[in-house]
Design a protein around this motif. Sequence first.
Motif: not given
Length: 155
Positions: A81-83, A85-86, A88-92, A95, A106
């Motif tokens: 999940n950390h990788h 989000l990294e 995607s720039g924090g987007a799920t 989003e 994602m």
Amino acid sequence: MAETGTSTIALSGGQSTAVKIFGWLGVVGGALLIIVGIVAWIAVSNQLRAENIIVPDDASAFQGQQVAGPLTAFVQADIINHHALEASGGATYAELDREDPVRDTMMNASFLRASLFTSVVSFGIALFAAGVGVMFILFGIALIMIAPSRKTAAA
């Protein structure tokens, strides 16, 4: 004369036998639950090992270890999940724009995390089954112990 707080219940021979039978059924059922729990734990662990997943060095714990148990699976899901989000720039996943090329990354990360969390839940259910098995055995033994023997019941 002072009462000791104990009471006695008289059981007929048939009732005593029934209590002992239920006690033994509890012991046998408990043993089966423990066996099923152990078999399930081993099966899930073997399947995870077969994937040859190694927890990366930037994970919160268990760095460099093979994913084979509930804790390593949980940590691996967290670092995925950390990788993601990294990347995607924090987007799920939800989003991101439908045309965003990172959306596939994602989606894959989400699937991997869901699979790992399913294994974590499976480990929990296996442990729960074994724990219930232990309780069945203890209750079964208690029933066997409180049922009077045939010699006592005949006296």
